[in-house]
Structures are given as C-alpha cells and as structure tokens.
Write an enzyme that holds these catalytic residues in place. Structure first.
Site, PDB file in Angstrom:
ATOM      1  N   SER A  30     143.363  65.552  40.692  1.00 12.87           N
ATOM      2  CA  SER A  30     142.843  65.773  39.391  1.00 12.87           C
ATOM      3  C   SER A  30     143.470  65.073  38.244  1.00 12.87           C
ATOM      4  CB  SER A  30     142.911  67.167  39.210  1.00 12.87           C
ATOM      5  OG  SER A  30     141.637  67.334  40.314  1.00 12.87           O
TER       6      SER A  30
ATOM      7  N   GLU B 132     149.405  59.158  48.296  1.00 11.18           N
ATOM      8  CA  GLU B 132     148.164  60.194  48.707  1.00 11.18           C
ATOM      9  C   GLU B 132     148.598  60.610  49.861  1.00 11.18           C
ATOM     10  OE1 GLU B 132     145.459  63.148  49.202  1.00 11.18           O
ATOM     11  OE2 GLU B 132     146.040  62.829  47.387  1.00 11.18           O
TER      12      GLU B 132
ATOM     13  N   HIS C  26     140.843  78.700  42.052  1.00 13.21           N
ATOM     14  CA  HIS C  26     141.699  78.093  40.824  1.00 13.21           C
ATOM     15  C   HIS C  26     142.625  78.129  41.068  1.00 13.21           C
ATOM     16  CE1 HIS C  26     137.368  78.576  38.745  1.00 13.21           C
ATOM     17  NE2 HIS C  26     137.292  77.456  39.591  1.00 13.21           N
TER      18      HIS C  26
END
Length: 545
Positions: free
Chosen positions: A19, A40, A475
């Site tokens: 993100s 990545e 989260h």
C-alpha cells in the site's frame, strides 16, 4: 536505470510494493531526473481474482499470493496459532484485502501529534488522504477527486445489510453515510477501494499509470535479505531473485515499505535492532535500536454467525448451486454488479461499548455469508456473519527473529486479549451484537444463532467464545514506531535513528493503530513519505548550491 545482473543502481530503492510502497515509488518517479527501483518479493498482479472484489476469498490464503504467516501460540487464545495472511504480490495486502476504505478517527492522528509526532495531526495528514483519493461522490473539504485511488460506493448492498443498519438505528445509534466524514460513529454502508466495479489496489492505483516511465524499474520475485551499509549509512539492498543473490545500490536513500512484519524483520537481519538479541543470533550490530519489532498492535475480531431465515439473500445460497454461481458471473461480466463486487463487510457500525469512551471503541463488519473462519468453506446453510473488533487495543506484541536466515519467517507474538480492558471491550461488543440480532429489523432474517449458539450465556461464555474462535482482522502495525523521543525507531520524517539514508514508510511506523481498517492510512503514509523525501532532496540541493 543502469546496472548489470547482480548490481542495479538507482537514486532511491523502495523495498516492498504494498500500500505505501506503491505510492512512494510512483510519486518519486514523477521526477524524471531521479531513478527509482522498486523491489517486490511477490509476482506481478496478473491473477484475475486479484481484480474481482470478492476475489479476496480466493487470494487471501493463496499459496503464492500470500505469505500465509501465523503467530506463535497465543496465551490468551487457548494457545492457538492465528493465521496472518499478508500480500505477496504487486499491491501487497491491498491486492488481497477486503477493500474497505476507512481512514480512522480524526482523534487518532491528533493523538499521534500529542505523542510527539509533529506534522502528523489530522490537519497535517488530511491533504494526503485527499490527494490520494478519487472519490466517486466528488471532492469536498474532507475528500478528494481525481487522485489515483478509486473510492466508491458498494454496487451490491442487499436486504441483509440494509436490515443491519436499520437494526442499529432501532437501538438508538445514528445513521452515518460517510465513515470518513465529520464523525465516524454510527451505522451505514462501507465505501471500498474500487473503480467501475473492479478492485483498485495500490498497484492498480499507482503503479499501472507509472509503469511506462523510463526512470522507474520494478523488480518482482525479489526478496530483500539484508541492507547494505557503509559505516552508518544505508547504501543498498541485497536480495534474492530467481535463485541468485543480487545487490542494488542507492545513491540517495533506501525506503522500507515491507509492512509491520517484513520491515522490522529486514532491519533485524541487517543488524539494526536490540543489540543483545542480534548478538545472540550472531548478527553484527550496526545500530542498537531496542524498539525495533516492539509495540506490535492489531485489531482482534470475534464473530457471531446466524442462520438466515430468508433464502436467496446470502452468498451461501448463491454459491450452493451452479445456477447461482453462473448468475453471479454473468451479473459481474455484464454490469459489474452483484455479489462478486462485495467487500469483507457490506454494512458497518462504529459504536461505543465501554464507559467513558469519547469516540467509538468497536467496529462491526456485517458480512452476507458465513463460514467457520476466514479462508474456510462457506456453510452449507444460508448464513450471515456479524464481526466485532476493538479499535484501540491496549495489548502489545512483538516481532522477533527466529533465525538469521532471511527465508525463515519472523516470530509473531500478537499477545491478544492481554489486558482486562481488551477482554471487557470484546465481550461488550459481542453483547451488542446480540442486541442487534434481536431487533425488529433483523428478526425476519434470523432463524437461529449458530455461533457461539444460544447455550453461550453470560460474559464468561462470550469471552470463552472469543478465546476459542477469535482471529486477527488483518491490521498489524506499530513495530517501527515513529516518535520524537530517542526510543522511537524512526523520527517524524520517517528516518531510522542513527542510520543515514534509510527510512521506513508503512504501517509499522504508526505509534498507535488507527481506529479502523489500515489500508487507507498506509497509502497516506506513502504519499506523505514521498513529500518528505523530495523536501529533503531539495534541501540538500540548496545546501550544495
């Protein structure tokens, strides 16, 4: 971009295309005079299910698109190991998450400022939320339009979600049509990170428009193994790609965007962290930073499942027959509507359940399907789920190394329900769930409580249910805490203390978890980080002149 096999060179190296990392890399590459390398570990986002909203059911626990981590045995959860899926693909967890767009409460960011994080109050971060956003409803004082990240209303709301909202109103809770508006409290439909019915991950939002830039190089299948230093300056990254070890050199800065698990793990592997722990593993200490991997926070969820009286309104019904599945596919293909467009929560509720809470302390996700847990098969009966999570947990956990080998996952100790406040909050949240299910609005849909079941009466029984079945709501944050105090891992410009040329920009820098889903806040952090980096470069140029 120049370089040869095994030795890439760039001005900026961004580690992790999640993100925040996608936002950092795309924004920095807007300047054609700088070279940006994005590393990545996962693959390109070519799997179709990464782009269909409901596809998270197939990708969240995918063997290659997710890291499929798990915690150590959790003492307060009957010693269970809790699965922690994290995205392993361009877009990171934004490519496999439930799409819900929540910024958190204004008070969250003002609290960061009170903790010493100058420049991170809500007034300070709002411009970055607005800059990132392409709000379907248009721009206003709190929202932006024309940004890279598509934010839209749900295309499939359904009678169950409407009844849930009506149930909350029936109990005296306010109706809220914008959880990211002036106030968060109340019940309403979630907005999602989607555009024209398709998921809008950070990779779709930021990298897709930037891929053609000659100064941006994206390397997939590239797992960072350690940082390279010259003295106390970070000068590059070693990474493994296609079975070979390679290196990349940064002329200006390295920016870690691996998330709350991978960023502290890479720092620890590179000798930045608690000196005694590193020495015990035989890792040479570059910088003694005792708080690396500490301060881990996550939202813990407990779920209640109900058998649905009315047929044909749950995903369980639609998935149970070939005709239902075909109808869903056709509806999406022709109109970009239907149940393939739903998020991990169609309706939501933010409420206060603890005495003295000035703002909502729990969040509900109403889900028009049911299963025994995330990633499990749907129940064979019509069912729906009401999930509740505590927004501001007191419990704190850790990320530590299990081995100096980069291929060995870090040890995750979430330490859920470690405090009385956390236990009380989740029990009160479950009690409110039952009151919602007993309203006139939901009564036509509730056939029976399936999980935990009517036999689970009393607070101890509800707490036992949470301990036995509760999970992460995905989260994690806080493990490279930002602050102005010497104990913080990064300062308010996200620079790692004691190390030049190195920043962290992802969920790990949050001093406290925001009150809601974390994806929007991570993208904001990436947007702000890019500005901080550019400002520092301009300051250096001015000094050199």
């Amino acid at each position: 971009m120049s370089g040869e096999v095994g030795a890439l060179v760039a001005d900026y190296i961004v580690v992790g295309a999640g993100s925040a990392g996608c936002a950092v890399a795309a924004r920095l590459s807007e300047d054609p005079s700088v070279r940006v390398l994005l590393l990545e570990a996962g693959a390109r986002d070519r799997n179709l299910w990464l782009h269909i909203p409901l596809g998270y059911g197939k990708t969240m626990f995918h063997p290659t698109l997710s890291w499929n981590l798990e915690t150590e045995p959790e003492p307060e959860l009957e010693g269970r190991r809790i699965p922690w899926p994290r995205g392993r693909v361009l877009g990171g967890s934004s490519a496999i998450n439930g799409l819900i767009y929540i910024r958190g409460q204004k008070e969250d960011y003002d609290h960061w400022r009170q903790l010493g994080c100058t420049g991170w109050s809500f007034e300070d971060v709002l411009p970055y939320f607005r800059r990132a956003e392409d709000q379907e409803r248009g721009a206003d004082a709190l929202h932006g339009a024309g940004g890279p990240l598509g934010v839209s209303d749900l295309r499939d709301r359904g009678p169950l979600a409407r009844a849930f909202i009506e149930a909350a109103v029936e109990l005296g809770l306010p109706r809220n049509d914008d959880f990211n508006g002036p106030t968060q409290e109340g019940a309403g439909f979630y907005q999602v990170t989607a555009r024209n019915g398709w998921r809008c991950s950070a990779a779709t939002a930021y990298l897709k428009p930037a891929r053609g830039r000659p100064n941006l190089r994206i390397e997939t299948g590239a797992q960072a193994t350690r940082l390279l230093f010259e003295g106390r300056r970070a000068v590059g990254v070693a990474f493994r790609q296609g079975g070979a070890l390679r290196e990349a050199r940064a002329a200006r800065e390295v920016i870690l965007c691996g998330g709350a698990i991978a960023s502290p793990q890479l720092l620890l592997l590179s000798g930045v962290g608690p000196a005694e722990e590193l020495a015990a593993l035989g890792i040479p200490v570059v910088q003694d930073l005792p708080q690396v991997g500490r301060n881990l926070q996550d939202h813990f969820q407990a779920r209640m499942v109900y058998r649905c009286r009315r047929r044909g309104v749950t995903l369980n019904d639609r998935m149970a027959s070939l005709r239902g599945r075909a109808g869903m596919a056709l509806e999406f293909a022709l109109f970009r509507r239907g149940m393939l467009t739903i998020s991990a929560g169609t309706a939501g509720l933010f409420a206060r359940v603890l005495p003295g809470s000035a703002t909502p302390d729990v969040q509900y996700h109403f889900i028009p399907f049911s299963a025994d847990g995330p990633g499990r098969s749907l129940h064979p009966f019509p069912g729906f789920t009401i999930s509740v999570c505590q927004l501001r947990p007191e419990s704190r956990g850790t990320i530590t190394l299990a081995s100096p080998d980069p291929s060995v996952p870090a040890r995750i100790r979430a330490n859920y329900l470690a405090t009385e406040t956390d236990r009380r909050c989740i029990v009160e949240g479950l009690k409110l769930t039952r009151r919602l299910a007993a309203t006139r609005a939901l009564a036509p849909f509730v056939e029976a409580e399936y999980l935990p079941g009517p036999e689970a009466q009393g607070e101890e029984a509800l707490l036992a249910h949470a301990r036995r079945t509760g999970t992460t709501i995905f989260h994690p944050c806080g493990t490279c805490r930002m602050g102005s105090d010497p104990a913080s891992v990064v300062d308010t410009e996200l620079r790692v203390r004691g190390i030049a040329g190195l920043r962290v920009a992802d969920a790990s820098i949050m001093p406290t978890v925001v009150s809601g889903n974390t994806n929007a806040a991570c993208i904001m952090i990436g947007e702000k980080a890019a500005d901080l980096i550019r400002a520092a470069a301009k300051a250096r140029q001015a000094l050199a002149a």
